[in-house]
Design a protein around this motif. Structure first.
Motif, PDB file in Angstrom:
ATOM      1  N   MET A 116       0.818  -1.208   0.000  1.00  0.00           N
ATOM      2  CA  MET A 116       0.000   0.000   0.000  1.00  0.00           C
ATOM      3  C   MET A 116       0.856   1.265   0.000  1.00  0.00           C
ATOM      4  O   MET A 116       0.488   2.275  -0.613  1.00  0.00           O
ATOM      5  N   ALA A 117       1.986   1.236   0.680  1.00  0.00           N
ATOM      6  CA  ALA A 117       2.820   2.440   0.786  1.00  0.00           C
ATOM      7  C   ALA A 117       3.654   2.681  -0.460  1.00  0.00           C
ATOM      8  O   ALA A 117       3.916   3.831  -0.840  1.00  0.00           O
ATOM      9  N   PHE A 118       4.093   1.610  -1.126  1.00  0.00           N
ATOM     10  CA  PHE A 118       5.027   1.755  -2.246  1.00  0.00           C
ATOM     11  C   PHE A 118       4.549   1.071  -3.522  1.00  0.00           C
ATOM     12  O   PHE A 118       5.313   0.928  -4.478  1.00  0.00           O
ATOM     13  N   GLY A 119       3.270   0.631  -3.536  1.00  0.00           N
ATOM     14  CA  GLY A 119       2.776  -0.139  -4.676  1.00  0.00           C
ATOM     15  C   GLY A 119       2.753   0.617  -5.984  1.00  0.00           C
ATOM     16  O   GLY A 119       2.765   0.003  -7.062  1.00  0.00           O
ATOM     17  N   GLN A 120       2.715   1.956  -5.944  1.00  0.00           N
ATOM     18  CA  GLN A 120       2.676   2.735  -7.179  1.00  0.00           C
ATOM     19  C   GLN A 120       4.062   3.036  -7.721  1.00  0.00           C
ATOM     20  O   GLN A 120       4.189   3.602  -8.810  1.00  0.00           O
ATOM     21  N   GLN A 121       5.093   2.670  -6.992  1.00  0.00           N
ATOM     22  CA  GLN A 121       6.450   2.863  -7.499  1.00  0.00           C
ATOM     23  C   GLN A 121       6.684   1.936  -8.685  1.00  0.00           C
ATOM     24  O   GLN A 121       6.185   0.807  -8.711  1.00  0.00           O
ATOM     25  N   PRO A 122       7.423   2.397  -9.719  1.00  0.00           N
ATOM     26  CA  PRO A 122       7.625   1.554 -10.905  1.00  0.00           C
ATOM     27  C   PRO A 122       8.161   0.171 -10.580  1.00  0.00           C
ATOM     28  O   PRO A 122       7.763  -0.817 -11.204  1.00  0.00           O
ATOM     29  N   PHE A 128       4.196  -6.553  -9.709  1.00  0.00           N
ATOM     30  CA  PHE A 128       2.813  -7.030  -9.654  1.00  0.00           C
ATOM     31  C   PHE A 128       2.188  -7.159 -11.044  1.00  0.00           C
ATOM     32  O   PHE A 128       1.219  -7.903 -11.210  1.00  0.00           O
ATOM     33  N   TYR A 129       2.748  -6.462 -12.048  1.00  0.00           N
ATOM     34  CA  TYR A 129       2.283  -6.692 -13.421  1.00  0.00           C
ATOM     35  C   TYR A 129       2.551  -8.138 -13.832  1.00  0.00           C
ATOM     36  O   TYR A 129       1.728  -8.766 -14.525  1.00  0.00           O
ATOM     37  N   LEU A 455       8.771  -7.189 -13.938  1.00  0.00           N
ATOM     38  CA  LEU A 455       9.650  -6.062 -13.631  1.00  0.00           C
ATOM     39  C   LEU A 455      10.518  -5.705 -14.821  1.00  0.00           C
ATOM     40  O   LEU A 455      10.679  -4.511 -15.170  1.00  0.00           O
ATOM     41  N   SER A 456      11.075  -6.729 -15.487  1.00  0.00           N
ATOM     42  CA  SER A 456      11.925  -6.453 -16.668  1.00  0.00           C
ATOM     43  C   SER A 456      11.139  -5.793 -17.776  1.00  0.00           C
ATOM     44  O   SER A 456      11.630  -4.829 -18.399  1.00  0.00           O
TER      45      SER A 456
END
Length: 463
Positions: A116-122, A128-129, A455-456
């Protein structure tokens, strides 16, 4: 030391009595290594308790497992509770069941906070993608595994397949609530048990036959039921009274502090209902939790639900511990303790969800255990269970289709042709499925590899 029968091979003596402290250390260790879902967790307990330590015989182990299979709730956690209770009374059952859950709860709260705190970081978003397609493939794999085990040959025993198909239609097309589907299947199974007992004999289920010769166990086939495990009406009433108090007091506190419509109160009430419907394992109740938590209460999104399932798969303990993630995200989103205490409010919500989900499991075991000990070899609940399991197959099929649609159309297209699907994500679903089916990878390696690929791709700008 060995005991010998005339003209027979030597058989090791039964193990010495196990102290509560020694059992405590084992249950604590089990809480940290219980990966692999219910099948893997049951296999670990069988290897350690039946084969290696010989604390319980295989026949007694399977008898307890069959009872836990009939109950709603996580069967592996309930089995640990049952065996702990059989060995060391109520405190043994409570410790065994609680230690099966607590390590997972602590880990999930920590991971949920990072999410929740860092989930929007690339970096995290890329991970998670890749994880979401893996989750869709894992649910497909679970569907195949459960169907092949529980439905049997459709040409020889078609009834389970018919129940599974009707369950799928009821959930997918008719939008009937999950509890109604489960209760209807149980009723069908009870009727068929009387009219056509062989109609649901499709799956192998859990083995119930055991070879005659075996090493002596502390609790062996012919070991008398311990005094504390004998049925007593007064003990039953005491367990039910304590269980009711442990439900009513927290619920009353939530009601007084947050009101009936408060998020924490609704989390407690909803997961109490969910705890009564988890027949067939976590995958069976996930559609119900997803439908309510996402669509009705709006505690989290479908994409977040899939991320939570991935976190649940990669932590020890029962998969139904995903409820802690749901509670955490719901508590965070609804700011249950205010905007200045997001973590504390979310952690409290996770604990509330976990408490009300698992409390019924302890009550079922501690209240029903004496009855089970008195009916060894005479359980007659397999037909309703088989019907529920068949219905669960249809429910999981609906869940798998739903998750694949979310992966393919992350923007939330309402129809198959409303938007261009994400072909890369669908390719990842296929790759993860091949890894599970053909390469026989475990769940954790598949999730780890998928996270690395996601991630890659995100770092390369391809996703």
């Amino acid at each position: 030391m060995t005991r010998r029968a005339p003209d027979s091979p030597s058989v090791p003596d039964a193990p010495r009595a196990i102290s509560f402290g020694e059992a405590f250390r084992f249950w604590l260790q089990l809480g940290f290594i219980s990966f692999g879902g219910p099948a893997g967790q049951i296999a670990i307990m069988h290897r350690e308790l039946v084969e290696r330590r010989r604390w319980v015989s295989e026949k007694r182990f399977l008898h307890a497992l069959n009872f836990c299979m009939v109950l709603p709730g996580p069967e592996a956690q309930q089995l640990a509770t049952y065996l702990g209770w059989l060995m060391h009374r109520t405190r043994g059952g409570v410790v065994a069941g609680a230690l099966f859950v607590l390590p997972s709860l602590v880990l999930l709260i920590a991971l949920s906070w990072i999410y929740m705190a860092f989930g929007q970081q690339p970096l995290v978003a890329g991970i998670f993608y890749g994880i979401k397609p893996a989750v869709a493939a894992i649910v497909l794999h679970a569907l195949h595994r459960i169907a092949s085990k529980s439905l049997g040959n459709p040409l020889l025993v078609p009834v389970p397949w018919v129940i599974a198909a009707m369950s799928f239609v009821a959930i997918w097309a008719l939008k009937l609530p999950f509890p109604l589907v489960v209760l209807s299947a149980m009723l069908v199974g009870a009727v068929l048990a009387r009219l056509a007992p062989g109609a649901l004999a499709g799956g192998s289920g859990h083995a119930t036959t055991v070879k005659g010769a075996h090493d002596a166990a502390l609790i062996d086939d012919d070991t008398p039921t311990p005094a504390h495990a004998l049925f007593s009406r007064s003990r039953l009433l005491k367990v039910l009274a304590v269980g009711a108090a442990l439900w009513l007091l927290p619920m009353a506190a939530l009601l007084a502090s947050h009101g009936w419509n408060g998020t924490l109160t609704q989390i407690g009430w909803f997961f109490t209902k969910a705890a009564m419907l988890t027949f067939g394992g976590a995958y069976a109740v996930l559609p119900y939790v997803t439908q309510a938590a996402v669509e009705h209460y709006q505690w989290l999104s479908t994409a977040q639900m899939m991320d939570g399932l991935a976190l649940g798969e990669t932590t020890p303990g029962p998969l139904i511990m995903v409820v802690a993630f749901v509670g955490f995200v719901g508590g965070w989103a609804k700011q249950v303790l205010g905007p200045d205490a997001l973590f504390l409010g979310a952690a409290l919500a996770a604990c509330v969800a976990t408490w009300f989900t698992f409390l019924p499991s302890f009550i079922f075991i501690l209240a029903g255990g004496p009855w089970v000990e008195s009916t060894r070899g005479n359980l007659k609940l397999t037909a309703p269970l088989a019907a529920v399991t068949a219905a669960v197959v249809g429910v999981i099929a609906n869940l798998a289709l739903f998750f694949i649609a979310v992966v393919a159309w992350p923007a939330g297209g309402k129809g198959l042709f409303d938007a261009q699907p994400d072909w890369i994500a669908l390719a990842l679903v296929l790759a993860a499925a091949l890894a599970l089916w053909r390469l026989k990878w475990g769940v954790i390696p598949v999730i780890a590899a998928s996270a690395g690929i996601g991630l890659s791709l995100r770092l390369l700008g391809l996703a």
